[in-house]
Design an enzyme around this catalytic site. Structure first.
Site, short mmCIF file in Angstrom:
data_model
loop_
_atom_site.label_atom_id
_atom_site.label_comp_id
_atom_site.label_asym_id
_atom_site.label_seq_id
_atom_site.Cartn_x
_atom_site.Cartn_y
_atom_site.Cartn_z
N ASP A 1 5.72 -15.16 -8.20
CA ASP A 1 4.81 -16.21 -9.08
C ASP A 1 5.15 -16.21 -10.61
O ASP A 1 4.36 -16.94 -11.39
CB ASP A 1 3.36 -15.55 -8.92
CG ASP A 1 2.77 -15.67 -7.41
OD1 ASP A 1 3.39 -16.39 -6.82
OD2 ASP A 1 1.87 -15.17 -7.37
N GLY B 1 0.65 -1.15 -0.03
CA GLY B 1 0.12 0.18 0.13
C GLY B 1 0.79 1.17 -0.07
O GLY B 1 1.84 1.20 0.04
#
Length: 465
Positions: free
Chosen positions: A211, A155
């Site tokens: 990933d 964030g």
């Protein structure tokens, strides 16, 4: 990717007029390392399936090669650089930080390098995280430990004006942002705000996603290390399973929308019998469902090893609809779900099993890199510095067809990469595991679910449910 028009044009701050302090060759064939010119490219689409169509040689298919330029934009004696790391941990973060600082210090002579702590939160004065003054001596050993020397957080990237206020206040000319697709979308917004204010500050990203789901690049840094550590977990759980009566080893690996780690770990281990990934839906019940397939495997061989991506089988679970600080949807726990359902299924059938469950995710993320990943990180960091010194901005560094290139942030963050259920990688994984091609009872339903899963994985991140 739909009908999106690709554009690999790289933004620059202006003409390069300053001679680079890196002394290389401009003469072909003199056996000396050479500069890279702005008109050197890598072709994106090299697999030609329709030979009647010519290879396109324009900005929709040509990626600018990365590397040191003969002329640079910034005067190194006046340049000031900043670095931050954002998002989750990933093997290689410290290697990239080290490479950037050392290249700035030793190759270009840039003396001021500020490390902004705890991701984007390090730019906000009220949070109290003063930047670290980095130099090659301070960071010389950090590649030997995992994590990130600068700290990280999620964030904050939406507070663009405050971040640029900080850059302006600190006199930063180039900002290196190491993070995933969400972080890089934030870096693009930062670069746009820099441009809006008329500031001369290059914003260059080093894309980080364990990933391996970023578009265009051959692989993301840390991915190879993640597969190696995952393979070790699979080996351990296989030993447990093979040593027990009806032993079952279950390993949950990272992979929110893309199952690359699980797929390659299954291939690397040679001991995985079921690989469950987000791109390939499966059912639990029925004769062709996962549980019945697992029962048949136990009856035949007496043990089984299951590798599952964290994002697999989410349609079988109840979603909370919640998101984290980065805007990523919070996933239901497929590992615990599978463990519970497997135990319940065999208990109802009065079949003895011994199930061992491992979730090594945080061990994997905090690992020190393998040799190959460490080399990769070093080269990514160096090329990021070369790009910034030449005034390249709104771009990330990536490896495409084994060549380092500049990629526009907008291009790499528009969609996510995913395992193709019809492609050769998944086909080879099926060969390695011996699992059924589909563990679904209704083939037409399976096709529809698979198409939906792949479409969801490849959507723009902002569009995902």
């Amino acid at each position: 990717m739909g009908n999106d028009k690709l554009d690999f044009t790289i933004d620059t701050l202006g003409p390069c007029t300053i001679a680079s302090p890196i002394k290389l060759s401009t003469i072909p064939g003199d056996m000396t390392a050479r500069y890279v010119s702005d008109d050197s490219y890598v072709i994106n689409q090299v697999n030609v399936f329709d030979t009647s169509k010519p290879i396109v040689l324009d900005s929709s298919n040509l990626m600018q090669k990365a590397g040191p330029r003969e002329k640079i934009y910034f005067d190194p004696t006046h340049a000031k650089a900043g670095i931050c790391t954002c998002g989750g941990l990933c093997p290689g973060l410290n290697d990239v930080i080290r490479a950037i600082v050392r290249c700035l210090n030793t190759r270009y002579g840039v003396k001021t390098v500020k490390g902004y702590r705890f991701g984007y939160h390090g730019f906000f004065a009220e949070e109290g995280y003063e930047p670290i003054e980095l130099d090659r001596y301070l960071i010389d050993e950090i590649h030997k430990i995992g994590g990130t020397y600068l700290g990280t957080s999620r964030g904050g990237g939406q507070r663009v004006e405050e971040i640029v206020d900080c850059l302006e206040r600190d006199g930063i000319n180039m900002l290196f942002i190491i993070g995933g697709d969400g972080t890089q979308r934030g870096s693009y917004d930062i670069a746009c705000e820099v441009e809006k204010r008329g500031l001369k500050c290059a914003v260059v990203g080093v894309p980080k996603t364990v990933d391996n789901d970023l578009m265009f690049i051959d692989r993301s840094f840390g991915f190879e290390t993640a597969v190696q550590r995952a393979k070790e977990a699979v080996a351990a759980v296989h030993m447990e399973a093979a040593s027990q009566i009806n032993g079952i080893g279950l390993v949950k690996l990272m992979g929110r929308e893309a199952g690359f780690i699980a797929t390659e770990a299954a291939l690397a281990s040679h001991e995985t019998n079921f690989c469950l990934i987000p791109e390939v839906p499966f059912e639990m019940e029925g004769d062709k469902g996962f549980l019945a397939c697992l029962e048949r495997r136990l009856a035949k061989r007496g043990h089984a090893v299951i590798v599952v991506s964290e994002g697999a089988g989410q349609d079988l679970l109840t979603s909370t609809g919640a998101t984290d600080a980065s805007g990523n949807k919070k996933l239901a726990d497929i590992g615990v779900f599978l463990k519970t359902e497997i135990e319940k299924y065999f208990k109802a059938k009065n079949i003895e099993i011994n199930l061992k469950y491992i979730d090594p995710s945080y061990q994997v993320r905090a690992s020190v890199t393998t040799a190959a990943d460490s080399i990769y990180c070093e080269r990514l960091g160096n090329n990021a510095v070369h790009a910034a010194m030449a005034g390249k901005t709104k771009c990330v560094i990536g490896l495409v067809h084994d060549k380092f290139v500049h990629l526009p942030i907008k291009a790499v963050t528009a969609h996510r990469n995913a395992v193709d259920p019809t492609g050769s990688l998944w086909r080879d994984a099926l060969d390695a595991t011996g699992q059924p091609t589909l563990m679904i009872n209704d083939i037409e339903k399976a096709k529809a679910k698979m198409a939906k899963a792949v479409a969801e994985a490849q959507k723009k991140p902002s569009e995902q449910k």
